[in-house]
Design an enzyme around this catalytic site. Structure first.
Site, mmCIF file in Angstrom:
data_model
loop_
_atom_site.group_PDB
_atom_site.id
_atom_site.type_symbol
_atom_site.label_atom_id
_atom_site.label_comp_id
_atom_site.label_asym_id
_atom_site.label_seq_id
_atom_site.Cartn_x
_atom_site.Cartn_y
_atom_site.Cartn_z
ATOM 1 N N SER A 147 45.399 51.342 58.428
ATOM 2 C CA SER A 147 46.501 50.388 58.227
ATOM 3 C C SER A 147 47.805 51.085 58.611
ATOM 4 C CB SER A 147 46.564 49.999 56.747
ATOM 5 O OG SER A 147 47.745 49.271 56.457
ATOM 6 N N TYR A 160 46.505 51.817 47.523
ATOM 7 C CA TYR A 160 46.120 51.395 48.878
ATOM 8 C C TYR A 160 46.590 52.440 49.892
ATOM 9 C CZ TYR A 160 45.555 48.155 52.873
ATOM 10 O OH TYR A 160 45.184 47.556 54.057
HETATM 11 P P1 NAD Z 1 39.429 40.217 54.152
HETATM 12 O O1 NAD Z 1 39.611 40.097 52.682
HETATM 13 O O2 NAD Z 1 39.547 39.005 54.997
HETATM 14 O O3 NAD Z 1 38.030 40.915 54.461
HETATM 15 C C1 NAD Z 1 37.568 41.994 53.718
HETATM 16 C C2 NAD Z 1 36.080 42.127 53.927
HETATM 17 O O4 NAD Z 1 35.609 43.222 53.116
HETATM 18 C C3 NAD Z 1 35.294 40.887 53.478
HETATM 19 O O5 NAD Z 1 34.202 40.674 54.347
HETATM 20 C C4 NAD Z 1 34.784 41.307 52.093
HETATM 21 O O6 NAD Z 1 33.601 40.611 51.677
HETATM 22 C C5 NAD Z 1 34.518 42.759 52.348
HETATM 23 N N1 NAD Z 1 34.388 43.534 51.117
HETATM 24 C C6 NAD Z 1 35.278 43.679 50.112
HETATM 25 N N2 NAD Z 1 34.744 44.436 49.130
HETATM 26 C C7 NAD Z 1 33.490 44.764 49.539
HETATM 27 C C8 NAD Z 1 32.430 45.524 48.967
HETATM 28 N N3 NAD Z 1 32.543 46.112 47.776
HETATM 29 N N4 NAD Z 1 31.285 45.636 49.659
HETATM 30 C C9 NAD Z 1 31.147 45.031 50.869
HETATM 31 N N5 NAD Z 1 32.109 44.311 51.466
HETATM 32 C C10 NAD Z 1 33.262 44.190 50.789
HETATM 33 O O7 NAD Z 1 40.470 41.339 54.608
HETATM 34 P P2 NAD Z 1 41.061 41.772 56.038
HETATM 35 O O8 NAD Z 1 42.515 41.502 55.995
HETATM 36 O O9 NAD Z 1 40.251 41.240 57.158
HETATM 37 O O10 NAD Z 1 40.919 43.353 55.928
HETATM 38 C C11 NAD Z 1 39.953 44.096 56.648
HETATM 39 C C12 NAD Z 1 40.415 45.549 56.708
HETATM 40 O O11 NAD Z 1 41.640 45.627 57.436
HETATM 41 C C13 NAD Z 1 40.698 46.153 55.336
HETATM 42 O O12 NAD Z 1 40.262 47.501 55.309
HETATM 43 C C14 NAD Z 1 42.205 46.067 55.240
HETATM 44 O O13 NAD Z 1 42.717 47.044 54.351
HETATM 45 C C15 NAD Z 1 42.599 46.337 56.670
HETATM 46 N N6 NAD Z 1 43.936 45.883 57.041
HETATM 47 C C16 NAD Z 1 44.283 44.576 56.926
HETATM 48 C C17 NAD Z 1 45.553 44.182 57.308
HETATM 49 C C18 NAD Z 1 46.000 42.750 57.239
HETATM 50 O O14 NAD Z 1 47.196 42.482 57.458
HETATM 51 N N7 NAD Z 1 45.119 41.798 56.972
HETATM 52 C C19 NAD Z 1 46.481 45.133 57.780
HETATM 53 C C20 NAD Z 1 46.093 46.455 57.866
HETATM 54 C C21 NAD Z 1 44.808 46.822 57.500
#
Ligand code: NAD
Length: 265
Positions: A147, A160
């Site tokens: 991130s 985080y």
């Molecule tokens: P999201 O909530 O849409 O997806 C998260 C996924 O992780 C889901 O499929 C969920 O079921 C899975 N998950 C959560 N806990 C779990 C567990 N214990 N076991 C198995 N699966 C699990 O979130 P997202 O925004 O798509 O985030 C995906 C990644 O990208 C994360 O690591 C997040 O920190 C990172 N990220 C997101 C953003 C953003 O702006 N959305 C920015 C930077 C980084």
């Protein structure tokens, strides 16, 4: 012109791919002919419908494994399942993530434990299981979805940031260690992408800061991003495809920002 990344027949595990970024990245890989194992939580009927939809749209083999990324035994089983069912393992995308936004002196201890387990420890356990398979193949690609918060801080996100800075450090160290094995290890550091995780944060931040959700988007979330637009899934997919293809063979140990200029400021 569509780019051919020459990934046909490769095999990928994408953790946390039942939603958001992970699902988009899994789809982008499948569109290149990569057979993928999806993972994550959600309604079983929706997960199965999504799995079938990706498979039909792409002709790749698309499987699903329900490993809970807080459980090392299940993580090992996820990696072994991909190898057993699809015959190899070329790509591991450590993407699963959760978020909880609160002041550090107010932060629930169980949320700290869960966040570190899902984001940081799962990256270790999955990589540890995948590396011997990749070493035996003489080639592998590990891409950790960190991130902008793996590079810079924000208030109310100490756990985080701790987890994501940890992912970046883990990435660099693994890359150096594996540099002569044909395995590359990189982190992609996205800025804000409007996924279900961010929708949740907008609500949480509004409560924590006592302002409306609209103000959170304008003044808090996109305040950090000079482009003033959310990062799109395709921006991340393009970086992932570069890294996992042969074009990316010299990129290792990098924390690659795709963040609309956020960390340049
Ligand atoms: P999201 O909530 O849409 O997806 C998260 C996924 O992780 C889901 O499929 C969920 O079921 C899975 N998950 C959560 N806990 C779990 C567990 N214990 N076991 C198995 N699966 C699990 O979130 P997202 O925004 O798509 O985030 C995906 C990644 O990208 C994360 O690591 C997040 O920190 C990172 N990220 C997101 C953003 C953003 O702006 N959305 C920015 C930077 C980084």
């Amino acid at each position: 012109m569509a780019v051919d990344y020459h990934l046909e027949g490769h095999v990928a595990v994408i953790t946390g791919s039942t939603s958001g970024i992970g699902q988009a990245l899994a789809t982008a890989l499948a569109e290149q002919g990569v057979n993928v194992v999806l993972n994550g939580f959600g309604d079983p009927a929706k997960i199965e419908a999504d799995r079938q939809a990706i498979q039909q749209k792409t002709n790749a083999r698309v499987l699903y494994h329900a490993a809970d990324m807080t459980k090392p035994e299940e993580i090992r089983d996820l990696v072994a399942y991909a190898h057993r069912e699809l015959g190899r393992l070329d790509i591991l995308v450590n993407n699963a993530g959760i978020q909880h936004v609160a002041a550090v002196d107010d932060y629930p201890e169980d949320k700290w434990d869960a966040l570190i387990a899902v984001i940081l420890s799962s990256t270790f356990h999955a990589s540890k299981a995948a590396i011997p398979i990749m070493k035996a193949q003489g080639r592998g690609r590990i891409v950790n979805i960190a991130s902008a918060h793996g590079l810079v801080a924000s208030a109310f996100k100490a756990p985080y940031c701790a987890a994501k800075f940890g992912v970046v450090g883990f990435t660099k160290s693994c890359a150096v260690e594996l540099a002569r094995t044909g395995i590359t290890v990189n982190a992609i550091c996205p800025g804000y992408v409007k996924t279900p995780l961010i929708e949740g944060q907008i609500v949480d931040q509004a409560k924590t800061r006592g302002i409306t959700p609209e103000r959170v988007v304008e003044d808090v979330i996109l305040a950090a991003q000079p482009t003033k637009t959310f990062v799109e899934y395709q921006n991340l997919a393009g970086m992932l495809l570069y890294l996992v293809s042969d074009m990316g063979s010299a990129a290792t140990g990098a924390a690659l920002s795709v963040d609309g200029g956020w960390t340049a400021t």
